[in-house]
Design a protein around this motif. Sequence first.
Motif, PDB file in Angstrom:
ATOM      1  N   ALA A 143       0.837  -1.202   0.000  1.00 33.77           N
ATOM      2  CA  ALA A 143       0.000   0.000   0.000  1.00 33.77           C
ATOM      3  C   ALA A 143       0.875   1.256   0.000  1.00 33.77           C
ATOM      4  N   TYR A 144       2.000   1.188   0.702  1.00 37.74           N
ATOM      5  CA  TYR A 144       2.895   2.351   0.721  1.00 37.74           C
ATOM      6  C   TYR A 144       3.456   2.607  -0.678  1.00 37.74           C
ATOM      7  N   ALA A 145       3.896   1.518  -1.333  1.00 37.73           N
ATOM      8  CA  ALA A 145       4.441   1.654  -2.691  1.00 37.73           C
ATOM      9  C   ALA A 145       3.366   2.187  -3.638  1.00 37.73           C
ATOM     10  N   GLN A 146       2.133   1.760  -3.426  1.00 37.59           N
ATOM     11  CA  GLN A 146       1.041   2.257  -4.262  1.00 37.59           C
ATOM     12  C   GLN A 146       0.816   3.747  -4.033  1.00 37.59           C
ATOM     13  N   TRP A 147       0.920   4.134  -2.768  1.00 36.40           N
ATOM     14  CA  TRP A 147       0.760   5.549  -2.450  1.00 36.40           C
ATOM     15  C   TRP A 147       1.868   6.374  -3.131  1.00 36.40           C
ATOM     16  N   VAL A 148       3.113   5.872  -3.071  1.00 41.19           N
ATOM     17  CA  VAL A 148       4.244   6.555  -3.725  1.00 41.19           C
ATOM     18  C   VAL A 148       3.990   6.656  -5.227  1.00 41.19           C
ATOM     19  N   ALA A 149       3.576   5.529  -5.824  1.00 44.63           N
ATOM     20  CA  ALA A 149       3.338   5.511  -7.277  1.00 44.63           C
ATOM     21  C   ALA A 149       2.280   6.543  -7.665  1.00 44.63           C
ATOM     22  N   GLY A 150       1.228   6.631  -6.862  1.00 47.01           N
ATOM     23  CA  GLY A 150       0.164   7.594  -7.144  1.00 47.01           C
ATOM     24  C   GLY A 150       0.671   9.020  -7.046  1.00 47.01           C
ATOM     25  N   MET A 151       1.490   9.262  -6.027  1.00 44.55           N
ATOM     26  CA  MET A 151       2.028  10.609  -5.842  1.00 44.55           C
ATOM     27  C   MET A 151       2.950  10.985  -7.015  1.00 44.55           C
ATOM     28  N   LEU A 152       3.790  10.035  -7.437  1.00 47.66           N
ATOM     29  CA  LEU A 152       4.705  10.310  -8.548  1.00 47.66           C
ATOM     30  C   LEU A 152       3.931  10.609  -9.830  1.00 47.66           C
ATOM     31  N   GLU A 153       2.887   9.857 -10.070  1.00 50.86           N
ATOM     32  CA  GLU A 153       2.083  10.105 -11.278  1.00 50.86           C
ATOM     33  C   GLU A 153       1.430  11.488 -11.231  1.00 50.86           C
ATOM     34  N   ARG A 154       0.948  11.871 -10.039  1.00 48.38           N
ATOM     35  CA  ARG A 154       0.320  13.202  -9.933  1.00 48.38           C
ATOM     36  C   ARG A 154       1.349  14.303 -10.140  1.00 48.38           C
ATOM     37  N   LEU A 155       2.553  14.092  -9.603  1.00 49.29           N
ATOM     38  CA  LEU A 155       3.621  15.076  -9.807  1.00 49.29           C
ATOM     39  C   LEU A 155       3.964  15.162 -11.300  1.00 49.29           C
ATOM     40  N   HIS A 156       4.050  14.001 -11.931  1.00 46.98           N
ATOM     41  CA  HIS A 156       4.355  13.938 -13.367  1.00 46.98           C
ATOM     42  C   HIS A 156       3.333  14.749 -14.163  1.00 46.98           C
ATOM     43  N   ARG A 157       2.053  14.557 -13.810  1.00 49.83           N
ATOM     44  CA  ARG A 157       0.998  15.276 -14.506  1.00 49.83           C
ATOM     45  C   ARG A 157       1.123  16.786 -14.281  1.00 49.83           C
ATOM     46  N   GLY A 158       1.377  17.160 -13.037  1.00 51.46           N
ATOM     47  CA  GLY A 158       1.517  18.580 -12.706  1.00 51.46           C
ATOM     48  C   GLY A 158       2.705  19.203 -13.411  1.00 51.46           C
ATOM     49  N   PHE A 159       3.811  18.507 -13.401  1.00 50.20           N
ATOM     50  CA  PHE A 159       5.056  18.974 -14.019  1.00 50.20           C
ATOM     51  C   PHE A 159       4.847  19.158 -15.523  1.00 50.20           C
TER      52      PHE A 159
END
Length: 377
Positions: free
Chosen positions: A111-127
Amino acid sequence: MRLWNSLSLLFALFAAHCLCADEISFERGGQRIDLKGEVIATHEAGIILHTPDGKMWPIQNTEIIERTKTTAPFQLQTKEQLIETVLAEMPPGSQVIETSHYVVAYNTNRAYAQWVAGMLERLHRGFTSYWTQRGFDLQEPQQPLVALVFDNQDSFAQYGQAELGSAAKSVIGFYSMHTNYVVMFDLTGGAGGNSRRSLGIRDIQRLMSRPDFQWSLATIVHEATHQLAFNAGLQKRYADVPLWFSEGLAIYFETPDVSSSRGWRGIGQVSAPRLQKFQQAARESSQPFLPDLLINDDSLRKAATALDRYSQAWAVTYFLQKRKAEEYDAYLKELSEIQPLHDPTATERVRLFQKHFGVDLTELENEVRQMMLGLRP
Ligand SMILES: [Zn+2]
Protein backbone atom coordinates in the motif's frame (compact mmCIF):
# COMPACT_ATOMS: atom_id res chain seq x y z
CA MET A 1 26.83 -4.79 -61.02
CA ARG A 2 24.73 -1.74 -60.61
CA LEU A 3 22.72 -3.51 -57.90
CA TRP A 4 25.95 -4.53 -56.14
CA ASN A 5 27.19 -0.93 -56.28
CA SER A 6 24.01 0.41 -54.79
CA LEU A 7 24.05 -2.29 -52.14
CA SER A 8 27.62 -1.49 -51.12
CA LEU A 9 26.74 2.20 -51.14
CA LEU A 10 23.82 1.45 -48.86
CA PHE A 11 26.06 -0.55 -46.59
CA ALA A 12 28.63 2.27 -46.47
CA LEU A 13 25.87 4.75 -45.61
CA PHE A 14 24.59 2.39 -42.91
CA ALA A 15 28.07 1.94 -41.44
CA ALA A 16 28.65 5.69 -41.39
CA HIS A 17 25.36 6.35 -39.65
CA CYS A 18 25.07 3.21 -37.55
CA LEU A 19 24.37 4.07 -33.96
CA CYS A 20 26.40 0.99 -33.19
CA ALA A 21 27.13 0.10 -29.61
CA ASP A 22 30.56 0.58 -28.08
CA GLU A 23 32.22 -2.04 -25.92
CA ILE A 24 34.32 -0.53 -23.20
CA SER A 25 36.43 -2.24 -20.58
CA PHE A 26 37.83 -0.15 -17.78
CA GLU A 27 39.41 -0.54 -14.40
CA ARG A 28 38.03 1.12 -11.27
CA GLY A 29 38.92 0.42 -7.66
CA GLY A 30 41.06 -2.56 -8.71
CA GLN A 31 38.15 -4.14 -10.61
CA ARG A 32 37.68 -4.66 -14.33
CA ILE A 33 34.28 -3.58 -15.60
CA ASP A 34 33.04 -4.57 -19.07
CA LEU A 35 30.16 -2.58 -20.51
CA LYS A 36 28.31 -2.27 -23.78
CA GLY A 37 26.55 0.97 -24.55
CA GLU A 38 26.55 4.21 -26.46
CA VAL A 39 29.15 6.91 -25.93
CA ILE A 40 27.04 10.04 -25.61
CA ALA A 41 29.81 12.54 -24.81
CA THR A 42 33.53 12.76 -25.33
CA HIS A 43 36.09 15.06 -23.89
CA GLU A 44 39.88 15.04 -23.84
CA ALA A 45 39.79 13.57 -20.33
CA GLY A 46 37.09 10.95 -20.80
CA ILE A 47 33.68 9.86 -22.01
CA ILE A 48 30.14 9.21 -20.82
CA LEU A 49 28.69 5.83 -21.67
CA HIS A 50 24.92 5.27 -21.75
CA THR A 51 24.12 1.60 -21.11
CA PRO A 52 20.93 -0.27 -22.10
CA ASP A 53 19.66 -0.22 -18.50
CA GLY A 54 19.56 3.60 -18.66
CA LYS A 55 22.63 4.14 -16.50
CA MET A 56 25.28 6.69 -17.45
CA TRP A 57 28.92 6.05 -16.67
CA PRO A 58 31.47 8.86 -16.66
CA ILE A 59 34.75 7.07 -17.49
CA GLN A 60 38.19 8.64 -17.47
CA ASN A 61 40.45 7.89 -20.44
CA THR A 62 43.10 6.74 -17.99
CA GLU A 63 40.70 4.03 -16.70
CA ILE A 64 39.97 2.56 -20.15
CA ILE A 65 41.67 -0.75 -20.98
CA GLU A 66 39.91 -1.56 -24.25
CA ARG A 67 37.38 0.12 -26.51
CA THR A 68 35.79 -1.39 -29.61
CA LYS A 69 32.86 -0.59 -31.86
CA THR A 70 30.33 -3.37 -32.39
CA THR A 71 28.22 -3.89 -35.50
CA ALA A 72 24.98 -4.10 -33.53
CA PRO A 73 22.95 -0.96 -32.91
CA PHE A 74 22.61 0.40 -29.39
CA GLN A 75 19.24 -0.40 -27.86
CA LEU A 76 17.76 0.52 -24.53
CA GLN A 77 16.16 -2.22 -22.45
CA THR A 78 12.43 -2.74 -22.80
CA LYS A 79 10.22 -2.18 -19.77
CA GLU A 80 10.26 -5.92 -18.96
CA GLN A 81 14.06 -6.11 -19.20
CA LEU A 82 14.43 -2.97 -17.11
CA ILE A 83 12.20 -4.44 -14.39
CA GLU A 84 14.45 -7.50 -14.29
CA THR A 85 17.53 -5.30 -13.94
CA VAL A 86 15.95 -3.26 -11.16
CA LEU A 87 14.72 -6.27 -9.19
CA ALA A 88 18.22 -7.79 -9.34
CA GLU A 89 19.50 -4.65 -7.61
CA MET A 90 16.87 -4.76 -4.86
CA PRO A 91 16.79 -7.08 -1.83
CA PRO A 92 15.40 -10.57 -2.55
CA GLY A 93 11.62 -10.80 -2.54
CA SER A 94 11.13 -7.24 -3.85
CA GLN A 95 8.22 -6.52 -6.17
CA VAL A 96 7.20 -3.84 -8.65
CA ILE A 97 4.21 -1.66 -9.36
CA GLU A 98 3.89 -0.41 -12.92
CA THR A 99 2.10 2.83 -13.71
CA SER A 100 1.88 4.80 -16.97
CA HIS A 101 5.25 6.48 -16.48
CA TYR A 102 6.92 4.70 -13.56
CA VAL A 103 8.25 1.40 -12.35
CA VAL A 104 8.19 1.43 -8.55
CA ALA A 105 10.28 -1.36 -7.03
CA TYR A 106 9.75 -1.97 -3.32
CA ASN A 107 10.37 -4.35 -0.46
CA THR A 108 7.89 -2.74 1.90
CA ASN A 109 4.14 -2.64 2.46
CA ARG A 110 2.48 -2.72 -0.96
CA ALA A 111 0.00 0.00 0.00
CA TYR A 112 2.89 2.35 0.72
CA ALA A 113 4.44 1.65 -2.69
CA GLN A 114 1.04 2.26 -4.26
CA TRP A 115 0.76 5.55 -2.45
CA VAL A 116 4.24 6.56 -3.72
CA ALA A 117 3.34 5.51 -7.28
CA GLY A 118 0.16 7.59 -7.14
CA MET A 119 2.03 10.61 -5.84
CA LEU A 120 4.71 10.31 -8.55
CA GLU A 121 2.08 10.10 -11.28
CA ARG A 122 0.32 13.20 -9.93
CA LEU A 123 3.62 15.08 -9.81
CA HIS A 124 4.36 13.94 -13.37
CA ARG A 125 1.00 15.28 -14.51
CA GLY A 126 1.52 18.58 -12.71
CA PHE A 127 5.06 18.97 -14.02
CA THR A 128 4.03 18.18 -17.60
CA SER A 129 1.08 20.52 -17.69
CA TYR A 130 3.06 23.30 -16.00
CA TRP A 131 5.81 23.30 -18.65
CA THR A 132 3.47 22.58 -21.55
CA GLN A 133 1.39 25.62 -20.62
CA ARG A 134 4.60 27.63 -20.58
CA GLY A 135 5.23 26.57 -24.17
CA PHE A 136 7.86 23.90 -23.61
CA ASP A 137 7.90 20.90 -25.86
CA LEU A 138 8.79 18.25 -23.28
CA GLN A 139 10.38 14.98 -24.38
CA GLU A 140 8.92 11.61 -23.48
CA PRO A 141 11.42 9.79 -21.25
CA GLN A 142 13.31 7.13 -23.23
CA GLN A 143 12.49 4.46 -20.64
CA PRO A 144 10.02 4.18 -17.75
CA LEU A 145 11.14 6.22 -14.75
CA VAL A 146 12.32 4.06 -11.88
CA ALA A 147 11.69 4.64 -8.18
CA LEU A 148 13.07 2.36 -5.45
CA VAL A 149 11.25 2.23 -2.12
CA PHE A 150 13.10 0.47 0.70
CA ASP A 151 11.36 -0.81 3.81
CA ASN A 152 13.45 1.22 6.26
CA GLN A 153 16.27 3.74 6.54
CA ASP A 154 18.88 1.04 7.19
CA SER A 155 18.29 -0.92 4.00
CA PHE A 156 18.00 2.39 2.12
CA ALA A 157 21.36 3.53 3.53
CA GLN A 158 22.94 0.20 2.67
CA TYR A 159 21.88 0.64 -0.95
CA GLY A 160 22.81 4.34 -1.04
CA GLN A 161 26.25 3.80 0.48
CA ALA A 162 27.87 3.05 -2.90
CA GLU A 163 26.82 6.40 -4.33
CA LEU A 164 26.54 8.70 -1.33
CA GLY A 165 29.03 7.21 1.13
CA SER A 166 28.28 7.92 4.76
CA ALA A 167 25.83 10.70 3.77
CA ALA A 168 23.35 7.93 2.88
CA LYS A 169 22.59 7.58 6.60
CA SER A 170 21.41 11.16 6.92
CA VAL A 171 19.25 11.67 3.85
CA ILE A 172 15.60 10.87 3.21
CA GLY A 173 15.90 10.23 -0.51
CA PHE A 174 18.01 10.99 -3.55
CA TYR A 175 18.03 11.10 -7.33
CA SER A 176 21.02 9.49 -9.01
CA MET A 177 22.34 10.83 -12.29
CA HIS A 178 24.24 7.56 -12.66
CA THR A 179 21.30 5.13 -12.35
CA ASN A 180 18.56 7.67 -13.18
CA TYR A 181 16.59 6.23 -10.22
CA VAL A 182 14.88 8.12 -7.47
CA VAL A 183 15.50 6.28 -4.21
CA MET A 184 13.60 6.54 -0.92
CA PHE A 185 12.34 4.52 2.05
CA ASP A 186 9.03 3.89 3.75
CA LEU A 187 8.45 6.93 5.96
CA THR A 188 5.72 5.19 7.96
CA GLY A 189 8.27 2.90 9.58
CA GLY A 190 8.28 0.11 7.04
CA ALA A 191 6.84 -3.35 6.94
CA GLY A 192 9.37 -5.46 8.84
CA GLY A 193 6.57 -7.41 10.54
CA ASN A 194 5.48 -4.51 12.76
CA SER A 195 1.94 -3.38 13.32
CA ARG A 196 2.05 -0.91 10.46
CA ARG A 197 2.07 -3.75 8.00
CA SER A 198 -1.70 -3.57 7.81
CA LEU A 199 -1.78 0.12 6.88
CA GLY A 200 -4.06 0.76 3.95
CA ILE A 201 -3.64 3.49 1.37
CA ARG A 202 -6.09 5.79 3.22
CA ASP A 203 -4.19 5.39 6.50
CA ILE A 204 -0.98 6.31 4.69
CA GLN A 205 -2.61 9.33 3.09
CA ARG A 206 -3.79 10.50 6.52
CA LEU A 207 -0.39 9.90 8.07
CA MET A 208 1.40 11.77 5.29
CA SER A 209 -0.84 14.80 5.72
CA ARG A 210 0.51 15.31 9.23
CA PRO A 211 2.71 18.42 9.62
CA ASP A 212 5.67 16.36 10.95
CA PHE A 213 5.89 14.47 7.64
CA GLN A 214 5.88 17.54 5.39
CA TRP A 215 9.62 18.17 5.28
CA SER A 216 10.43 14.52 4.48
CA LEU A 217 7.74 14.46 1.86
CA ALA A 218 9.06 17.67 0.32
CA THR A 219 12.45 15.98 -0.04
CA ILE A 220 10.96 13.09 -2.01
CA VAL A 221 9.01 15.42 -4.27
CA HIS A 222 12.18 17.46 -4.72
CA GLU A 223 14.20 14.42 -5.80
CA ALA A 224 11.42 13.19 -8.11
CA THR A 225 11.36 16.65 -9.73
CA HIS A 226 15.08 16.35 -10.48
CA GLN A 227 14.35 13.03 -12.18
CA LEU A 228 11.58 14.61 -14.26
CA ALA A 229 13.72 17.60 -15.27
CA PHE A 230 16.50 15.30 -16.47
CA ASN A 231 14.18 12.97 -18.36
CA ALA A 232 11.83 15.48 -19.96
CA GLY A 233 14.65 17.36 -21.69
CA LEU A 234 14.85 20.40 -19.38
CA GLN A 235 18.34 19.30 -18.35
CA LYS A 236 20.88 16.78 -19.55
CA ARG A 237 22.48 14.38 -17.11
CA TYR A 238 26.12 15.27 -16.43
CA ALA A 239 25.79 18.61 -18.25
CA ASP A 240 27.17 21.53 -16.30
CA VAL A 241 24.00 23.44 -15.47
CA PRO A 242 24.55 25.84 -12.53
CA LEU A 243 23.63 23.98 -9.34
CA TRP A 244 21.60 26.90 -7.94
CA PHE A 245 19.42 26.61 -11.05
CA SER A 246 18.64 22.87 -10.82
CA GLU A 247 18.12 23.11 -7.06
CA GLY A 248 15.94 26.21 -7.35
CA LEU A 249 13.81 24.45 -9.94
CA ALA A 250 13.38 21.33 -7.76
CA ILE A 251 12.46 23.45 -4.72
CA TYR A 252 9.93 25.38 -6.80
CA PHE A 253 8.00 22.12 -7.23
CA GLU A 254 8.67 20.55 -3.85
CA THR A 255 5.80 21.92 -1.76
CA PRO A 256 3.88 18.69 -1.05
CA ASP A 257 0.32 18.24 -2.10
CA VAL A 258 -1.12 15.18 -0.45
CA SER A 259 -4.75 16.11 -0.42
CA SER A 260 -5.95 16.80 -3.93
CA SER A 261 -6.68 13.93 -6.23
CA ARG A 262 -6.46 16.07 -9.33
CA GLY A 263 -3.55 18.26 -10.39
CA TRP A 264 -0.62 19.19 -8.21
CA ARG A 265 -1.15 22.36 -6.24
CA GLY A 266 2.35 22.41 -4.80
CA ILE A 267 3.97 24.09 -7.80
CA GLY A 268 5.27 27.59 -7.20
CA GLN A 269 3.89 28.02 -3.69
CA VAL A 270 5.95 29.90 -1.15
CA SER A 271 8.25 27.41 0.53
CA ALA A 272 7.87 28.39 4.18
CA PRO A 273 11.15 26.89 5.48
CA ARG A 274 13.17 28.35 2.56
CA LEU A 275 11.56 31.77 2.95
CA GLN A 276 12.21 31.86 6.70
CA LYS A 277 15.84 30.91 6.13
CA PHE A 278 16.24 33.54 3.41
CA GLN A 279 14.66 36.28 5.50
CA GLN A 280 16.80 35.44 8.50
CA ALA A 281 20.03 35.51 6.44
CA ALA A 282 18.98 38.70 4.65
CA ARG A 283 18.34 40.47 7.98
CA GLU A 284 21.68 39.35 9.36
CA SER A 285 23.75 40.38 6.34
CA SER A 286 23.45 42.74 3.41
CA GLN A 287 26.51 41.22 1.72
CA PRO A 288 25.69 40.46 -1.94
CA PHE A 289 25.15 36.76 -2.60
CA LEU A 290 24.08 36.57 -6.24
CA PRO A 291 27.47 36.78 -8.04
CA ASP A 292 28.83 33.90 -5.95
CA LEU A 293 25.60 31.86 -6.11
CA LEU A 294 25.83 31.83 -9.92
CA ILE A 295 29.27 30.24 -10.04
CA ASN A 296 29.98 28.54 -6.72
CA ASP A 297 28.29 25.11 -6.86
CA ASP A 298 30.31 23.88 -3.89
CA SER A 299 28.62 26.39 -1.60
CA LEU A 300 25.37 24.46 -2.15
CA ARG A 301 27.08 21.16 -1.36
CA LYS A 302 28.93 22.15 1.81
CA ALA A 303 26.94 21.54 4.98
CA ALA A 304 28.01 24.86 6.53
CA THR A 305 26.55 27.00 3.73
CA ALA A 306 24.00 24.67 2.06
CA LEU A 307 20.86 25.77 3.91
CA ASP A 308 21.43 29.47 3.25
CA ARG A 309 22.37 28.76 -0.33
CA TYR A 310 19.32 26.58 -1.02
CA SER A 311 17.10 29.34 0.32
CA GLN A 312 18.80 31.84 -2.01
CA ALA A 313 18.50 29.45 -4.97
CA TRP A 314 14.79 29.13 -4.23
CA ALA A 315 14.36 32.91 -3.76
CA VAL A 316 16.02 33.76 -7.07
CA THR A 317 14.02 31.07 -8.89
CA TYR A 318 10.76 32.20 -7.29
CA PHE A 319 11.45 35.83 -8.21
CA LEU A 320 12.41 35.01 -11.81
CA GLN A 321 9.49 32.62 -12.36
CA LYS A 322 6.97 35.13 -11.00
CA ARG A 323 8.42 38.38 -12.35
CA LYS A 324 10.51 37.45 -15.39
CA ALA A 325 8.87 34.27 -16.68
CA GLU A 326 9.71 34.79 -20.34
CA GLU A 327 13.35 35.53 -19.62
CA TYR A 328 13.51 32.55 -17.26
CA ASP A 329 12.13 30.24 -19.95
CA ALA A 330 14.61 31.50 -22.55
CA TYR A 331 17.44 31.01 -20.06
CA LEU A 332 16.21 27.51 -19.21
CA LYS A 333 16.04 26.65 -22.91
CA GLU A 334 19.63 27.73 -23.42
CA LEU A 335 20.80 25.81 -20.33
CA SER A 336 19.01 22.67 -21.57
CA GLU A 337 21.23 22.70 -24.64
CA ILE A 338 24.51 22.48 -22.72
CA GLN A 339 26.14 19.17 -23.63
CA PRO A 340 27.64 16.82 -21.04
CA LEU A 341 31.38 17.31 -20.48
CA HIS A 342 31.38 20.73 -22.17
CA ASP A 343 31.50 22.84 -19.06
CA PRO A 344 31.07 26.60 -19.49
CA THR A 345 33.60 28.71 -17.54
CA ALA A 346 32.51 30.85 -14.59
CA THR A 347 32.67 33.95 -16.80
CA GLU A 348 30.49 32.30 -19.44
CA ARG A 349 27.96 31.32 -16.75
CA VAL A 350 27.67 34.90 -15.51
CA ARG A 351 27.44 36.25 -19.07
CA LEU A 352 24.65 33.84 -19.96
CA PHE A 353 22.71 34.90 -16.86
CA GLN A 354 23.26 38.57 -17.69
CA LYS A 355 22.24 38.02 -21.31
CA HIS A 356 18.75 37.06 -20.09
CA PHE A 357 18.31 39.09 -16.91
CA GLY A 358 20.43 42.19 -17.47
CA VAL A 359 23.97 43.11 -16.51
CA ASP A 360 23.16 44.79 -13.20
CA LEU A 361 23.30 41.92 -10.68
CA THR A 362 23.13 44.29 -7.69
CA GLU A 363 19.85 45.77 -8.89
CA LEU A 364 18.39 42.31 -9.50
CA GLU A 365 19.48 41.07 -6.11
CA ASN A 366 17.86 44.09 -4.45
CA GLU A 367 14.59 43.27 -6.18
CA VAL A 368 14.81 39.66 -4.96
CA ARG A 369 15.45 40.81 -1.39
CA GLN A 370 12.57 43.25 -1.51
CA MET A 371 10.16 40.65 -2.80
CA MET A 372 11.26 38.08 -0.20
CA LEU A 373 11.00 40.47 2.74
CA GLY A 374 7.44 41.25 1.67
CA LEU A 375 6.31 37.60 1.49
CA ARG A 376 4.61 35.70 4.36
CA PRO A 377 5.41 32.03 4.98
ZN1 LIG B 1 18.19 18.82 -5.21
